[in-house]
Enzyme design. Structure first.
Site, mmCIF file in Angstrom:
data_model
loop_
_atom_site.group_PDB
_atom_site.id
_atom_site.type_symbol
_atom_site.label_atom_id
_atom_site.label_comp_id
_atom_site.label_asym_id
_atom_site.label_seq_id
_atom_site.Cartn_x
_atom_site.Cartn_y
_atom_site.Cartn_z
ATOM 1 N N ASP A 126 0.335 -1.250 -0.037
ATOM 2 C CA ASP A 126 0.825 0.096 0.023
ATOM 3 C C ASP A 126 0.725 1.221 0.119
ATOM 4 O OD1 ASP A 126 -2.173 2.174 0.662
ATOM 5 O OD2 ASP A 126 -3.351 0.029 1.206
ATOM 6 N N GLY B 202 4.578 1.064 -2.015
ATOM 7 C CA GLY B 202 4.027 1.177 -3.519
ATOM 8 C C GLY B 202 2.771 2.068 -4.366
ATOM 9 N N PHE C 62 0.089 1.377 -6.638
ATOM 10 C CA PHE C 62 0.070 0.189 -7.616
ATOM 11 C C PHE C 62 -0.499 0.516 -9.090
ATOM 12 C CE2 PHE C 62 -4.154 0.435 -4.197
ATOM 13 C CZ PHE C 62 -4.632 1.057 -5.577
ATOM 14 N N HIS D 273 -13.561 -1.525 -7.471
ATOM 15 C CA HIS D 273 -14.712 -1.211 -7.153
ATOM 16 C C HIS D 273 -14.232 0.732 -7.083
ATOM 17 C CE1 HIS D 273 -15.927 -0.357 -2.439
ATOM 18 N NE2 HIS D 273 -14.740 -0.126 -3.062
#
Length: 345
Positions: free
Chosen positions: A208, A234, A236, A254
C-alpha cells in the site's frame, strides 16, 4: 370449480424502505455518541445515559426505546424505572474497546456519507462525485493519510468490516499449490495476516502507500508474523506489482473506472506465474443484477465518492479477466453480500 386466492397488496415495504432513514440515523447517532461503548461497561438508567451523552429529557426515552424496538438495546422497566443494556450483536460489534468493533465504518457513514447521499439525484444527473471534492476540499483519503491516528482508526475500521471475509477466504481457498501471496492495497495487513495464520507454508506481502505501510508493519509485528509477512510501500497504479503465486485485491477495483480496472487486472496477470491466482474480494453484484441489493447500493456510493468507480458482477469480471489473458474464472461466496471472484493464469 376453481377458486382464486386474492393476493393482498399493501404499502408496508414501500414505507419501510422509504422511511428507512429514520431507523438508520437513530442507530448511527447512537454509534457516533458512543452509547454502545458506555453500555458495554455497565447497564445504565435513562438518566445516567442522558448525563453521559449530554442529552435533553424531551427525546431521551423515545431515542432509547426506539433502539430497543429495533433490537440494538435490551431493557428492564419502563421510562424512569428503565435500565438499558446492549443486545448481543451490538455489544460485540459496536463497543469501541473490542477488536471486533465495526463502528468505524458506521461513524464514517454518519459523519460523511449521510449528508452526501442527500445529493444522489444530482450525482445521477451529472455523473460527478458528491463528496468533499465537490466543494474543493481535500479528498477524504488525503485528509486521513495526513493524520497517523486517524489513519490507524480508519484502517482498523475497514479491516473490521472485512475480517469475516478475510477469515473465510483464508480457510476456504485451496492454498496447497501456492507459496507466496501479495495483497495489493492491503491497508492494515489484515488479509495477509489471516492467510499466514491459517496457512503456515504461505509467505505474504501487503502492499500500500507509504503512510499505510507503517501501520501494516506495526500490526504484523503485534501478531508475531514478521517472519512470514512483509509490508511494502508502492503505488499500484503507476508501478509493477510484486511477483507472487496469488495476487489479492480487497475493495480496490470498485474505486476505479473500466480503464483503470483493466490496467490493474493486467498488472496482476503480469505478476503471476502460469497457474497463479488473482483474487478480488468485493460486494460482487449477481449476474442478473436483481438480488445483491447491497452491492448495487455500494455501486451508487462509488458514484457519490469517486469520479468513475463502480461495483460489478462476476460476468463483468470474467470479461475483463479473459481480455487481460486469464483462462478461467470462478466465484467463491463469502459472508453477507461479499464474494471472491478468482481468475487463474
Amino acid at each position: 370449480m376453481e377458486t382464486f386466492t386474492k393476493v393482498k397488496i399493501d404499502p408496508s415495504k414501500i414505507m419501510q424502505i422509504g422511511m428507512g432513514f429514520f431507523a438508520s440515523k437513530t442507530m448511527l447517532t447512537a454509534v457516533n455518541m458512543g452509547l454502545f461503548t458506555h453500555l458495554a461497561k455497565a447497564d445504565l438508567t435513562g438518566q445516567s445515559i442522558k448525563e453521559k451523552l449530554g442529552l435533553h429529557n424531551r427525546g431521551l426515552y423515545d431515542f432509547l426505546d426506539a433502539l430497543v424496538a429495533l433490537g440494538f438495546l435490551k431493557r428492564t422497566g419502563v421510562k424512569e424505572t428503565a435500565v438499558y443494556s446492549n443486545a448481543e450483536d451490538a455489544d460485540l460489534f459496536l463497543d469501541k474497546n473490542k477488536s471486533s468493533y465495526v463502528g468505524g465504518m458506521l461513524e464514517m457513514a454518519n459523519n460523511r456519507l449521510y449528508p452526501f447521499w442527500n445529493h444522489l439525484e444530482e450525482g445521477l444527473k451529472t455523473g460527478k462525485p458528491q463528496n468533499e471534492t465537490k466543494t474543493g476540499d481535500a479528498p477524504i483519503f488525503e485528509a486521513i493519510y495526513a493524520d497517523r491516528l486517524k489513519l490507524k482508526e480508519f484502517l482498523s475500521a475497514m479491516g473490521g468490516i472485512q475480517m469475516g471475509n478475510f477469515m473465510m477466504f483464508s480457510k476456504e481457498f485451496d492454498f496447497t499449490k501456492y507459496h507466496t501471496l501479495c495483497d495489493v492495497g492491503g491497508a492494515g495487513g489484515y488479509l495477509a495476516t489471516q492467510v499466514a495464520m491459517n496457512n503456515e507454508h504461505m509467505r505474504c506481502i501487503t502492499l500500500d502507500l507509504p503512510p499505510v505501510e507503517a501501520v501494516a508493519r506495526e500490526n504484523i509485528n503485534l501478531m508475531g508474523l514478521s517472519d512470514r509477512i512483509s509490508a511494502q510501500s508502492g503505488n499500484f497504479l503507476t508501478e509493477d506489482l510484486p511477483q507472487a503465486d496469488v495476487i489479492t485485491m480487497g475493495n480496490v477495483l470498485h474505486d476505479w473506472g473500466t480503464k483503470e480496472k483493466k490496467i490493474l487486472i493486467k498488472k496482476a496477470y503480469d505478476a503471476l506465474p502460469p497457474g497463479g491466482a488473482f483474487v478480488v474480494i468485493e460486494n460482487i453484484i449477481d449476474d442478473t443484477r436483481s438480488e445483491n441489493a447491497f452491492g448495487l447500493l455500494m455501486s451508487l456510493n462509488m458514484n457519490i465518492e469517486t469520479p468513475e468507480g463502480f461495483d460489478f458482477s462476476a460476468a463483468d469480471f470474467n470479461g475483463w479477466a479473459k481480455e487481460c489473458g486469464f483462462t478461467q474464472t470462478s466465484v467463491m461466496p463469502l459472508t453477507g453480500p461479499s464474494s471472491a471472484v478468482i481468475a487463474i493464469k
